[in-house]
Design a protein around this motif. Structure first.
Motif, PDB file in Angstrom:
ATOM      1  N   ASP A   1       0.811  -1.216   0.000  1.00 33.71           N
ATOM      2  CA  ASP A   1       0.000   0.000   0.000  1.00 33.71           C
ATOM      3  C   ASP A   1       0.844   1.266   0.000  1.00 33.71           C
ATOM      4  O   ASP A   1       0.571   2.215  -0.761  1.00 33.71           O
ATOM      5  CB  ASP A   1      -0.934   0.005   1.214  1.00 33.71           C
ATOM      6  CG  ASP A   1      -2.109  -0.940   1.021  1.00 33.71           C
ATOM      7  OD1 ASP A   1      -2.270  -1.471  -0.104  1.00 33.71           O
ATOM      8  OD2 ASP A   1      -2.869  -1.146   1.981  1.00 33.71           O
TER       9      ASP A   1
ATOM     10  N   VAL B   1       0.801   4.018  -2.969  1.00 37.81           N
ATOM     11  CA  VAL B   1       0.392   5.406  -2.744  1.00 37.81           C
ATOM     12  C   VAL B   1       1.454   6.378  -3.232  1.00 37.81           C
ATOM     13  O   VAL B   1       1.161   7.373  -3.906  1.00 37.81           O
ATOM     14  CB  VAL B   1       0.089   5.642  -1.249  1.00 37.81           C
ATOM     15  CG1 VAL B   1       0.039   7.137  -0.932  1.00 37.81           C
ATOM     16  CG2 VAL B   1      -1.228   4.988  -0.870  1.00 37.81           C
TER      17      VAL B   1
ATOM     18  N   TRP C   1       0.750   8.951  -6.195  1.00 36.57           N
ATOM     19  CA  TRP C   1       0.835  10.349  -5.787  1.00 36.57           C
ATOM     20  C   TRP C   1       1.862  11.106  -6.642  1.00 36.57           C
ATOM     21  O   TRP C   1       1.634  12.250  -7.043  1.00 36.57           O
ATOM     22  CB  TRP C   1       1.200  10.427  -4.323  1.00 36.57           C
ATOM     23  CG  TRP C   1       1.209  11.804  -3.726  1.00 36.57           C
ATOM     24  CD1 TRP C   1       2.269  12.459  -3.168  1.00 36.57           C
ATOM     25  CD2 TRP C   1       0.097  12.696  -3.599  1.00 36.57           C
ATOM     26  NE1 TRP C   1       1.892  13.700  -2.724  1.00 36.57           N
ATOM     27  CE2 TRP C   1       0.558  13.869  -2.972  1.00 36.57           C
ATOM     28  CE3 TRP C   1      -1.245  12.619  -3.975  1.00 36.57           C
ATOM     29  CZ2 TRP C   1      -0.267  14.954  -2.699  1.00 36.57           C
ATOM     30  CZ3 TRP C   1      -2.078  13.703  -3.700  1.00 36.57           C
ATOM     31  CH2 TRP C   1      -1.589  14.852  -3.075  1.00 36.57           C
TER      32      TRP C   1
ATOM     33  N   PHE D   1      -7.169  10.762  -4.621  1.00 42.81           N
ATOM     34  CA  PHE D   1      -5.851  11.390  -4.752  1.00 42.81           C
ATOM     35  C   PHE D   1      -5.980  12.828  -5.250  1.00 42.81           C
ATOM     36  O   PHE D   1      -5.249  13.718  -4.806  1.00 42.81           O
ATOM     37  CB  PHE D   1      -4.970  10.576  -5.703  1.00 42.81           C
ATOM     38  CG  PHE D   1      -4.539   9.247  -5.165  1.00 42.81           C
ATOM     39  CD1 PHE D   1      -3.349   9.122  -4.472  1.00 42.81           C
ATOM     40  CD2 PHE D   1      -5.327   8.118  -5.335  1.00 42.81           C
ATOM     41  CE1 PHE D   1      -2.937   7.895  -3.967  1.00 42.81           C
ATOM     42  CE2 PHE D   1      -4.940   6.894  -4.828  1.00 42.81           C
ATOM     43  CZ  PHE D   1      -3.736   6.782  -4.144  1.00 42.81           C
TER      44      PHE D   1
ATOM     45  N   LEU E   1      -5.505   5.522   1.079  1.00 44.60           N
ATOM     46  CA  LEU E   1      -4.956   6.810   1.515  1.00 44.60           C
ATOM     47  C   LEU E   1      -5.209   7.098   2.989  1.00 44.60           C
ATOM     48  O   LEU E   1      -4.497   7.896   3.591  1.00 44.60           O
ATOM     49  CB  LEU E   1      -5.555   7.945   0.676  1.00 44.60           C
ATOM     50  CG  LEU E   1      -4.876   8.251  -0.659  1.00 44.60           C
ATOM     51  CD1 LEU E   1      -5.666   9.299  -1.426  1.00 44.60           C
ATOM     52  CD2 LEU E   1      -3.452   8.718  -0.437  1.00 44.60           C
TER      53      LEU E   1
ATOM     54  N   SER F   1      -2.193   5.225   4.557  1.00 44.44           N
ATOM     55  CA  SER F   1      -0.862   5.427   3.968  1.00 44.44           C
ATOM     56  C   SER F   1      -0.826   6.750   3.214  1.00 44.44           C
ATOM     57  O   SER F   1      -0.814   6.777   1.985  1.00 44.44           O
ATOM     58  CB  SER F   1      -0.510   4.275   3.023  1.00 44.44           C
ATOM     59  OG  SER F   1      -0.463   3.048   3.692  1.00 44.44           O
TER      60      SER F   1
END
Length: 666
Positions: A178, A182, A186, A210, A243, A246
């Motif tokens: 995870d 992320v 991102w 996101f 999210l 993490s």
């Protein structure tokens, strides 16, 4: 497909041929050049068996065929051999085995495995087509381990295309941990232009959280404490989403910053000597920004104390003594002063230099006392608190300042404009410009920067030729001659004259200009640009039906010359500061400036805006350094920071129409 070296080819072909004489026909993905936008995440391969060589699998395939004549079983073993070649970093051998399997026809039972192996082998190679490889993956099942590998390959191929939204969406379908998932998503989501985010959210709903997080950080960029509070609410809303548990590392770091409440700012400028007038105009801009804060806060006691230090004739030790215990510094303005002063500053002094050295190291590679140790102090060990989105306790005076970097560079370098112009023209699809540059050091620097960056942009598309036609000039005669030669008008006139001489008849024809030229770029003074544009218009054949746009930078614009200038610059595209555009959003400020400093010329207006933005940037440096996708909408342009700590300035485009400056939205 690529071919084997002679020895390897003989070995592989003999091994495969010993299994059977393969027949049939097939085709491989057609090579096609595509730019690589980012470095893709490495694809994890699935081990076929431990301690088994590809040659073992080739031998098994031979035996299976001899015993059973089962094509599916034989081909499965051959594909396993290719898989092992890939795992052993022998892609050429893998490609040859895959080619032979393809030649004999791939069965439905083995098609998915074959497609994965071909894609894995060719992904990332400069002569392979991401489009063709992505099409091959369409037939691969999207469930289980196969689905995870398919998603990883799609992420890699989409990133090669520069389709960051599709790449990020594919990463979410992989089985990556995870936190890693992320960070990768991102990275790509924050690299997407802000104006494209709404469409991305509609196309890829999985990316919406996101996008929401990015907007949240942009809305709370001025206050780390507000960002922390809103992130807690965000985690409640998106409970159960990846999210929520993490968050991206740089977002957590941003919540650890404290408000940049500097109570004392030293401004280093040349206030006497040769550059006194320049320094004074920059000072006026800083003071104007300071007083706009007075109006907002309505209490001068809440504002920092500004101290202006004259750098003219002062050595670095004198400047250090003058700075004293001040922790925030704007300036110096001159490169030499910056290079001599910075290594002598104590740790914890935060500098926004108003120029930059020619060679800048990336943050973390700085050798002066400012960097590594200073950053170490700031990165306090508060992982648990950071995860809980709490403000860490103050570790030192430096950490109280809340800036993750102590040195940033902000300048009005002409090279930056040349680079932006190259990117803009290239992204518009132009590939064969004429570049016209005056023979002065300033415009030659811009010319060199444009050509170097143009070459880089072409290299990203695997193009070796840059297709630039160069013209340099030092007076109006050489300017006219250079343009007519570059456009091939002179040669066209010569051909007409030759025909007339040979036939003794007058030829009724117009000189024709080159048709391969698609743009003209000018690096010249405002006066030379006024001469240049009519020459270009006169040299282009009006019967060709083709308009060749002319582009320039702010260095070709002078707003003090009156209407005649705009008449001679008709249809010229250019980039410049928002502050100098006719319809900017700071009209009340402009009226106040005009009352306080009447009759500022064009350069003074630019220097004023420079000083204004420098003051406004200072308290935002912590957030801009931590979240590099954030920007400040300033008088001099849209300002952001890169990994070297440089302020990157993007200026808007405009065009001259009907003797007026008109903003362009593109």
């Amino acid at each position: 497909m690529r071919h084997l070296g002679q020895a390897g080819k003989i070995f592989t072909l003999s091994a495969v041929a010993s299994v059977l004489v393969l027949s049939g026909c097939g085709s491989t993905p057609k090579p096609q050049s595509k730019p690589v936008a980012v470095n893709p995440t490495p694809i994890e391969t699935t081990k076929v068996e431990e301690n088994v060589t590809p040659e073992h699998k080739l031998l098994e395939a031979k035996k299976a065929w001899e015993r059973t004549r089962d094509k599916n079983k034989r081909d499965a073993l051959l594909l396993q051999a290719a898989d092992l070649y890939i795992q052993n970093n022998q892609p050429v051998l893998a490609q040859q085995v895959l080619y032979e399997v393809k030649e004999d026809g791939v069965s439905n039972a083995n098609n998915a495995y074959y497609s994965l192996l071909v894609t894995r082998t060719y992904a990332g190679m400069p002569d392979a087509s991401p489009d063709a490889l992505l099409a091959m993956l369409d037939s691969v099942d999207s469930t289980g381990e196969t689905g995870y590998e398919k998603a990883q390959l799609q992420a890699q191929l989409y990133s090669q295309q520069g389709n960051l939204a599709a790449a990020a969406n594919s990463v979410l379908k992989t089985n990556m941990p995870d936190a890693q998932k992320v960070e990768q998503v991102w990275q790509w989501v924050t690299a997407i232009p802000k104006e494209s985010l709404a469409q991305v959210g509609e196309t890829y709903p999985a990316l919406s959280p996101f996008i929401t997080l990015r907007k949240l950080t942009e809305e709370n960029a001025a206050s780390p404490a507000e960002l922390a509070r809103n992130l807690q609410q965000f985690q409640q809303v998106f409970r159960g989403h990846v999210l929520a548990t993490s968050l991206p590392e740089n977002v957590l770091e941003a919540t650890q910053l404290t408000e940049a409440g500097a109570n004392d700012i030293a401004v280093l400028l040349p206030l006497s000597g040769r550059l006194a007038r320049t320094g004074q105009v920059v000072k006026n801009g800083i003071m104007a920004a300071y007083y706009t804060d007075v109006e907002k806060r309505q209490d001068e006691k809440l504002l920092p104390r500004l101290r202006f230090i004259d750098t003219h004739g002062a050595d670095s030790q004198q400047l250090v003594d003058e700075i004293g215990s001040t922790k925030f510094v704007i300036g110096p303005l001159l490169k030499d002063t910056i290079e001599h002063l910075v290594p002598n500053l104590p740790i914890g002094v935060n500098v926004l230099a108003l120029n930059r050295p020619d060679d800048l190291p990336v943050h973390g590679e700085l050798k002066s006392p400012l960097d590594a140790s200073a950053t170490q102090v700031l990165r306090s060990d508060n992982k648990a608190e950071a995860t809980a989105l709490k403000q860490p306790s103050m570790q030192s005076e430096f950490s109280e300042l809340g800036l993750p970097t102590s040195l940033n560079y902000y300048g009005l370098a002409p090279e930056d404009e040349a680079k932006q112009l190259a990117e803009f023209i290239f992204n518009k699809g132009y590939r064969a410009p004429i570049v016209i540059a005056a023979q002065s050091s300033l415009y030659q620097r811009m010319d060199d920067t444009f050509k170097k960056h143009w070459k880089t942009l072409n290299s990203a598309e695997n193009k070796q030729r840059t297709n630039i036609t160069s013209v340099t000039f030092n007076d109006s005669n050489s300017l006219r001659e250079g343009i007519t030669q570059a456009l091939d008008v002179a040669q066209s006139n010569e051909r007409i004259n030759q025909i007339e001489y040979m036939t003794n008849d007058e030829v009724y024809n117009m000189p024709r200009s080159r048709r391969d030229i698609d743009a003209i770029v000018a690096f010249a003074s405002p006066q030379d640009t006024e001469l240049l544009n009519p020459i270009i218009e006169a040299s282009l054949n009006p019967y060709d039906g083709k308009q060749v746009p002319v582009y320039a930078t702010s260095r070709s614009m002078d707003y003090d010359s009156g209407k005649n200038q705009w008449r001679d610059l008709q249809n010229v595209h250019f980039i410049d500061m928002p502050w100098l555009m006719p319809s900017h959003k700071w009209q009340p400020l402009q009226k106040e400036v005009e009352q306080a400093w009447d009759n500022q010329n064009t350069m003074q207006k630019r220097l004023f805006a420079f000083g204004f933005d420098a003051y406004k940037l200072l308290p935002q440096l912590g957030m801009l350094n931590t979240l590099n996708y954030l920007s400040h909408d300033g008088l001099t342009g849209t300002l952001s920071l890169n990994q070297k700590g440089e302020v990157i300035r993007k200026q808007p485009q405009a065009i001259i129409r009907n003797e007026k400056v008109q903003m362009l939205s593109e």
